[in-house]
Write a protein that holds these residues in place. Structure first.
Motif, mmCIF file in Angstrom:
data_model
loop_
_atom_site.group_PDB
_atom_site.id
_atom_site.type_symbol
_atom_site.label_atom_id
_atom_site.label_comp_id
_atom_site.label_asym_id
_atom_site.label_seq_id
_atom_site.Cartn_x
_atom_site.Cartn_y
_atom_site.Cartn_z
ATOM 1 N N ASN A 1 23.112 42.668 68.376
ATOM 2 C CA ASN A 1 23.792 43.200 67.785
ATOM 3 C C ASN A 1 23.346 44.739 68.090
ATOM 4 O OD1 ASN A 1 25.491 41.121 67.390
ATOM 5 N ND2 ASN A 1 23.848 40.620 65.807
ATOM 6 N N ASN A 2 22.069 45.188 67.695
ATOM 7 C CA ASN A 2 21.147 45.813 67.774
ATOM 8 C C ASN A 2 21.462 47.233 69.112
ATOM 9 O OD1 ASN A 2 21.636 46.523 65.456
ATOM 10 N ND2 ASN A 2 19.776 45.161 64.452
ATOM 11 N N ILE A 3 20.842 46.216 69.991
ATOM 12 C CA ILE A 3 20.807 47.045 71.255
ATOM 13 C C ILE A 3 22.467 47.296 72.113
ATOM 14 C CG2 ILE A 3 19.332 47.398 73.470
ATOM 15 C CD1 ILE A 3 18.200 47.543 70.850
ATOM 16 N N ASN A 4 22.619 48.315 71.747
ATOM 17 C CA ASN A 4 23.487 48.428 73.279
ATOM 18 C C ASN A 4 24.355 50.268 72.937
ATOM 19 O OD1 ASN A 4 25.504 49.355 70.654
ATOM 20 N ND2 ASN A 4 25.098 47.479 70.015
ATOM 21 N N MET B 1 19.594 50.751 82.112
ATOM 22 C CA MET B 1 18.848 48.611 81.611
ATOM 23 C C MET B 1 18.474 48.494 82.579
ATOM 24 S SD MET B 1 19.242 48.478 78.034
ATOM 25 C CE MET B 1 19.053 46.288 77.461
ATOM 26 N N GLU B 2 19.139 48.642 84.015
ATOM 27 C CA GLU B 2 18.875 47.767 84.854
ATOM 28 C C GLU B 2 17.560 48.539 85.629
ATOM 29 O OE1 GLU B 2 21.668 46.475 88.702
ATOM 30 O OE2 GLU B 2 22.069 48.261 88.773
ATOM 31 N N LYS B 3 17.871 49.522 85.656
ATOM 32 C CA LYS B 3 16.507 50.479 86.064
ATOM 33 C C LYS B 3 14.992 49.680 85.336
ATOM 34 C CE LYS B 3 18.133 55.205 87.138
ATOM 35 N NZ LYS B 3 18.235 56.462 86.732
ATOM 36 N N HIS B 4 15.125 49.748 83.817
ATOM 37 C CA HIS B 4 13.796 49.378 83.478
ATOM 38 C C HIS B 4 13.344 47.912 83.367
ATOM 39 C CE1 HIS B 4 13.382 52.468 80.919
ATOM 40 N NE2 HIS B 4 14.510 52.223 80.331
ATOM 41 N N GLU B 5 14.764 46.979 83.983
ATOM 42 C CA GLU B 5 14.368 45.407 84.164
ATOM 43 C C GLU B 5 13.571 45.508 85.929
ATOM 44 O OE1 GLU B 5 16.528 41.229 84.678
ATOM 45 O OE2 GLU B 5 17.608 42.659 85.521
ATOM 46 N N ASN B 6 14.423 46.571 86.298
ATOM 47 C CA ASN B 6 13.894 46.673 87.969
ATOM 48 C C ASN B 6 12.363 46.941 87.749
ATOM 49 O OD1 ASN B 6 15.796 45.586 88.943
ATOM 50 N ND2 ASN B 6 16.901 48.259 89.710
ATOM 51 N N ILE C 1 11.449 45.415 80.869
ATOM 52 C CA ILE C 1 12.042 45.019 79.910
ATOM 53 C C ILE C 1 11.944 43.320 80.767
ATOM 54 C CG2 ILE C 1 13.030 46.358 78.195
ATOM 55 C CD1 ILE C 1 15.464 45.857 80.035
ATOM 56 N N ARG C 2 12.932 42.366 80.429
ATOM 57 C CA ARG C 2 12.796 40.785 80.821
ATOM 58 C C ARG C 2 14.023 40.471 79.798
ATOM 59 N NH1 ARG C 2 9.679 36.861 78.294
ATOM 60 N NH2 ARG C 2 7.974 37.655 77.245
ATOM 61 N N ASN C 3 14.304 39.391 79.967
ATOM 62 C CA ASN C 3 15.844 38.955 80.124
ATOM 63 C C ASN C 3 16.859 39.156 79.539
ATOM 64 O OD1 ASN C 3 13.836 36.380 80.004
ATOM 65 N ND2 ASN C 3 13.283 36.843 77.921
ATOM 66 N N VAL C 4 17.079 40.579 80.454
ATOM 67 C CA VAL C 4 18.788 41.205 79.700
ATOM 68 C C VAL C 4 19.758 40.432 81.159
ATOM 69 C CG1 VAL C 4 17.513 43.145 81.283
ATOM 70 C CG2 VAL C 4 19.488 43.314 79.883
ATOM 71 N N THR C 5 20.999 40.478 80.946
ATOM 72 C CA THR C 5 21.781 39.579 81.434
ATOM 73 C C THR C 5 22.552 40.984 82.488
ATOM 74 O OG1 THR C 5 21.186 36.958 80.673
ATOM 75 C CG2 THR C 5 23.245 37.018 82.479
ATOM 76 N N LEU D 1 29.533 43.957 82.445
ATOM 77 C CA LEU D 1 28.607 43.841 80.622
ATOM 78 C C LEU D 1 27.294 43.816 80.650
ATOM 79 C CD1 LEU D 1 30.946 41.133 79.785
ATOM 80 C CD2 LEU D 1 31.133 43.551 79.022
ATOM 81 N N VAL D 2 26.664 44.258 78.947
ATOM 82 C CA VAL D 2 25.127 43.643 79.836
ATOM 83 C C VAL D 2 24.298 43.031 78.692
ATOM 84 C CG1 VAL D 2 22.831 44.990 79.205
ATOM 85 C CG2 VAL D 2 24.016 46.010 80.406
ATOM 86 N N PHE D 3 24.007 41.991 78.673
ATOM 87 C CA PHE D 3 23.431 40.845 77.458
ATOM 88 C C PHE D 3 22.074 40.687 76.915
ATOM 89 C CE2 PHE D 3 27.184 38.736 79.844
ATOM 90 C CZ PHE D 3 28.063 38.357 78.162
#
Length: 89
Positions: free
Chosen positions: A27-30, A45-50, A54-58, A68-70
């Motif tokens: 609810n807070n990260i958007n 978000m995609e860059k941070h995952e790559n 960060i992990r566990n972002v869909t 969409l980013v979950f």
């Protein structure tokens, strides 16, 4: 201090949420809560995952485009925490 770019604002927001006793990434990260452009948020978000910050972002995609980013199970990694501590705090 210089203005943070979108990528750094996003990681800092994730870090701050992670520090709470009961983080609520869903609810807070958007983009709206962080105060950044939606397309720039998705890209960050995609860059941070790559980069392993960060992990566990869909992501839900339409072709190559992120729709969409979950963040329900989002976690900042040790690498991400160290980046925040060394560069953003």
């Amino acid at each position: 201090m210089t203005e943070l770019n979108t990528k750094d604002k996003v990681l800092l927001a994730i870090y701050k949420e992670y520090q709470k006793d009961v983080p609520d990434m869903k609810n807070n990260i958007n983009a709206k809560n962080i105060g950044v452009d939606l397309e720039a948020y998705k890209s960050a978000m995609e860059k941070h995952e790559n980069e392993g910050n960060i992990r566990n972002v869909t992501f839900t995609r339409g072709g190559n485009r992120i729709l969409l980013v979950f963040t329900d199970n989002l976690m900042i990694t040790e690498k991400g925490i160290n980046y925040v501590k060394e560069n953003l705090l």
